[in-house]
Enzyme design. Structure first.
Site, PDB file in Angstrom:
ATOM      1  N   TRP A 164      41.579  44.840  46.360  1.00 50.93           N
ATOM      2  CA  TRP A 164      40.806  43.609  46.178  1.00 50.93           C
ATOM      3  C   TRP A 164      41.034  43.046  44.776  1.00 50.93           C
ATOM      4  O   TRP A 164      41.055  41.825  44.581  1.00 50.93           O
ATOM      5  CB  TRP A 164      39.320  43.885  46.387  1.00 50.93           C
ATOM      6  CG  TRP A 164      38.426  42.712  46.130  1.00 50.93           C
ATOM      7  CD1 TRP A 164      38.024  41.761  47.020  1.00 50.93           C
ATOM      8  CD2 TRP A 164      37.818  42.350  44.883  1.00 50.93           C
ATOM      9  NE1 TRP A 164      37.209  40.844  46.415  1.00 50.93           N
ATOM     10  CE2 TRP A 164      37.066  41.173  45.095  1.00 50.93           C
ATOM     11  CE3 TRP A 164      37.829  42.893  43.605  1.00 50.93           C
ATOM     12  CZ2 TRP A 164      36.334  40.543  44.095  1.00 50.93           C
ATOM     13  CZ3 TRP A 164      37.108  42.279  42.594  1.00 50.93           C
ATOM     14  CH2 TRP A 164      36.376  41.116  42.853  1.00 50.93           C
ATOM     15  N   HIS A 165      41.228  43.935  43.804  1.00 50.52           N
ATOM     16  CA  HIS A 165      41.362  43.486  42.422  1.00 50.52           C
ATOM     17  C   HIS A 165      42.673  42.768  42.151  1.00 50.52           C
ATOM     18  O   HIS A 165      42.743  41.954  41.224  1.00 50.52           O
ATOM     19  CB  HIS A 165      41.217  44.673  41.464  1.00 50.52           C
ATOM     20  CG  HIS A 165      39.803  45.119  41.271  1.00 50.52           C
ATOM     21  ND1 HIS A 165      39.145  45.935  42.163  1.00 50.52           N
ATOM     22  CD2 HIS A 165      38.909  44.837  40.292  1.00 50.52           C
ATOM     23  CE1 HIS A 165      37.917  46.146  41.738  1.00 50.52           C
ATOM     24  NE2 HIS A 165      37.745  45.496  40.614  1.00 50.52           N
ATOM     25  N   GLY A 166      43.696  43.047  42.913  1.00 49.01           N
ATOM     26  CA  GLY A 166      44.940  42.349  42.639  1.00 49.01           C
ATOM     27  C   GLY A 166      46.090  42.853  43.476  1.00 49.01           C
ATOM     28  O   GLY A 166      46.048  43.956  44.038  1.00 49.01           O
ATOM     29  N   PHE A 178      41.081  37.751  39.553  1.00 45.95           N
ATOM     30  CA  PHE A 178      40.824  38.452  40.806  1.00 45.95           C
ATOM     31  C   PHE A 178      40.109  37.558  41.816  1.00 45.95           C
ATOM     32  O   PHE A 178      40.057  37.876  42.971  1.00 45.95           O
ATOM     33  CB  PHE A 178      39.986  39.707  40.570  1.00 45.95           C
ATOM     34  CG  PHE A 178      40.595  40.632  39.538  1.00 45.95           C
ATOM     35  CD1 PHE A 178      41.952  40.870  39.536  1.00 45.95           C
ATOM     36  CD2 PHE A 178      39.804  41.250  38.598  1.00 45.95           C
ATOM     37  CE1 PHE A 178      42.526  41.721  38.600  1.00 45.95           C
ATOM     38  CE2 PHE A 178      40.369  42.111  37.656  1.00 45.95           C
ATOM     39  CZ  PHE A 178      41.718  42.339  37.653  1.00 45.95           C
TER      40      PHE A 178
END
Length: 477
Positions: free
Chosen positions: A325-327, A477
């Site tokens: 999800w962060h990247g 993000f």
């Protein structure tokens, strides 16, 4: 428009004045004002992506109503999956398409095939991961009949696009925020004052801590092959405080700004570096995301109710997905995987919910055990942060390997504006302040609040004058 910018310092008082003194007749006009302000705030980044935000808002608003009105389960499922797939489709297109295309091409190349991936030359819309998750939770809750669909488009639009949380959270739930936007707010001086204190402390975290650590962390990580063991350890510590000050500072500002408008947002951080184990850390770090994945991914997968294999599987899924999800980078996936490995012994020993109480210290052996647990958890967290910050997994491994093999613990001078010794002292003072106030939402309230706030503002002005590092890390993000 950054929270720590002159533009926002002008924008916020204007919206505050209009909200309480011009559009204060009823909640509808107040909500309409906040939507206009939110769209302007978002358009300051890139006005073209405002259309994506509006489309996402209308999609979930309309599908939510259709799910509730659906006369058959087939109809309800159709609208439910339409919303899920379109939302995740946009998120995947803008955020993950190039990653998957490049990774697949590299896989084919390593197998001996010639591959030239078609990549998209697009900018990642700021905040897309956050407002997409707002809409997803809303639609999921309607489908499972936890909430009713919202028929007032203005109220729903405000829930999705409310500017304090729009670009970097916290990730709100319709069950928490929507009831607040549906009623008229009355100005409360005490709440507003607490909001100002929280804004100031958030700016201290961002400007004084995060922005001061950033040049050192960047210099060390970008040149880790020439750094000795001591510098590399400092680099990991600097980044740990940079990302904490940066993200929790943003969340504090968001919560504080929202209090000025009589709205309460979910708390996103609760002094995570004082955690006694990794499970407690994840109950204190990015709380809104951790709880989102728990409620909408971990529990639907079976949670901890199944056998041992299901518990392990679900734990790794939730941490790896959280990392992704962060990247769109393998380093984030590795970071999530490492945290799952950290969590696994606690899960297997049924001790992942041991440290649910507040930290109580006395002059005995137990206090030594508590401090040792905090230091050990912080060490594990810093190791994981190396993977989060590094450009590649190889860089992260070599960074950690050099700490062990270099064995040079002398001080290296870095060509930055401030000296490392002063920075370490400042981090130490910051930790002591947070430790002393660990039971509070923010440290500036209480006794001598005006004096503490004045000193904090002076620190912000002093360090902000020399800082050219303005962006918040989680905007990407």
């Amino acid at each position: 428009m950054f929270f720590n910018s002159i533009a926002f310092a002008i924008f916020l008082p204007i919206v505050f004045f209009l909200y309480w003194f011009v559009f204060n007749k009823n909640k509808s006009t107040q909500n309409a004002l906040l939507i206009i302000a939110s769209y302007y705030f978002y358009s300051c980044w890139d006005w073209r992506f405002l259309f994506l935000l509006v489309f996402s808002t209308f999609l979930d608003y309309y599908t939510g109503i259709q799910i509730e009105k659906g006369k058959s389960e087939k109809s309800r499922k159709f609208w439910f999956w339409l919303s899920i797939l379109v939302n995740l489709g946009f998120l995947g297109l803008f955020k993950y398409y190039n990653f998957f295309a490049s990774s697949f091409a590299e896989l084919l190349t390593s197998a001996g095939f010639k591959a030239s991936p078609i990549l998209l030359n697009v900018i990642l819309p700021v905040g897309i991961s956050f407002y997409t998750f707002h809409g997803l939770s809303y639609v999921i809750d309607i489908y499972y009949k936890r909430i009713k669909a919202e028929y007032n488009f203005v109220d729903y639009s405000l829930f999705v696009s409310y500017f304090p949380l729009l670009v970097a959270g916290p990730i709100e739930r319709a069950t928490h925020l929507l009831p607040q936007v549906k009623v008229k707010r009355e100005f409360n001086f005490q709440t507003a004052k607490e909001g100002v204190y929280q804004i100031v402390w958030g700016l201290v975290k961002k400007v004084v801590i995060a922005d001061t650590c950033a040049p050192y962390a960047n210099a060390i990580f970008d040149n880790y092959t020439s750094m000795n063991s001591f510098s590399l350890i400092l680099g990991a510590i600097y980044f740990a405080f940079q990302i904490y000050g940066d993200f929790s500072g943003y969340s504090d500002i968001a919560l504080g700004v929202s209090k000025l408008f009589g709205l309460d947002l979910l708390r996103n951080f609760n002094y995570p570096y004082f955690s006694r184990d990794i499970a407690e850390f994840w109950r204190r770090w990015h709380i809104s995301l951790s709880s989102w994945f728990r409620d909408y991914l971990y529990i639907p997968l079976g949670g901890s109710k199944g056998g041992l294999w299901m518990k392990i599987r679900n734990t790794f899924i939730i941490f790896v997905v959280s990392g992704f999800w962060h990247g769109a980078n393998w380093t984030y996936i590795a970071w999530g995987f490492i945290n799952a490995v950290y969590f696994l012994p606690l899960l297997l020993s049924n001790s992942n919910r041991n440290n649910m109480d507040a930290i109580q210290l006395k002059f005995n052996f137990d206090s030594i055990k508590v401090f040792s647990s905090i230091w050990y958890t912080f060490l594990l967290t810093c190791i994981a942060w190396v993977f989060f910050r590094a450009r590649t997994i190889t860089d992260a491994v070599l960074y950690l390997k050099r700490i062990v093999t270099n064995k040079d613990f002398s001080f290296q001078y870095l060509d930055n504006e401030r000296y490392s010794y002063e920075l370490l002292l400042m981090i130490g003072v910051f930790v002591l302040i947070e430790w002393n106030n660990r039971t509070k939402v923010e440290p500036l309230s209480g006794k001598m609040s005006m004096l503490k706030t004045a000193l904090a503002i002076l620190a912000i002005m002093a360090f902000g004058t020399f800082s050219d590092y303005k962006e918040f890390i989680y905007f990407q993000f």
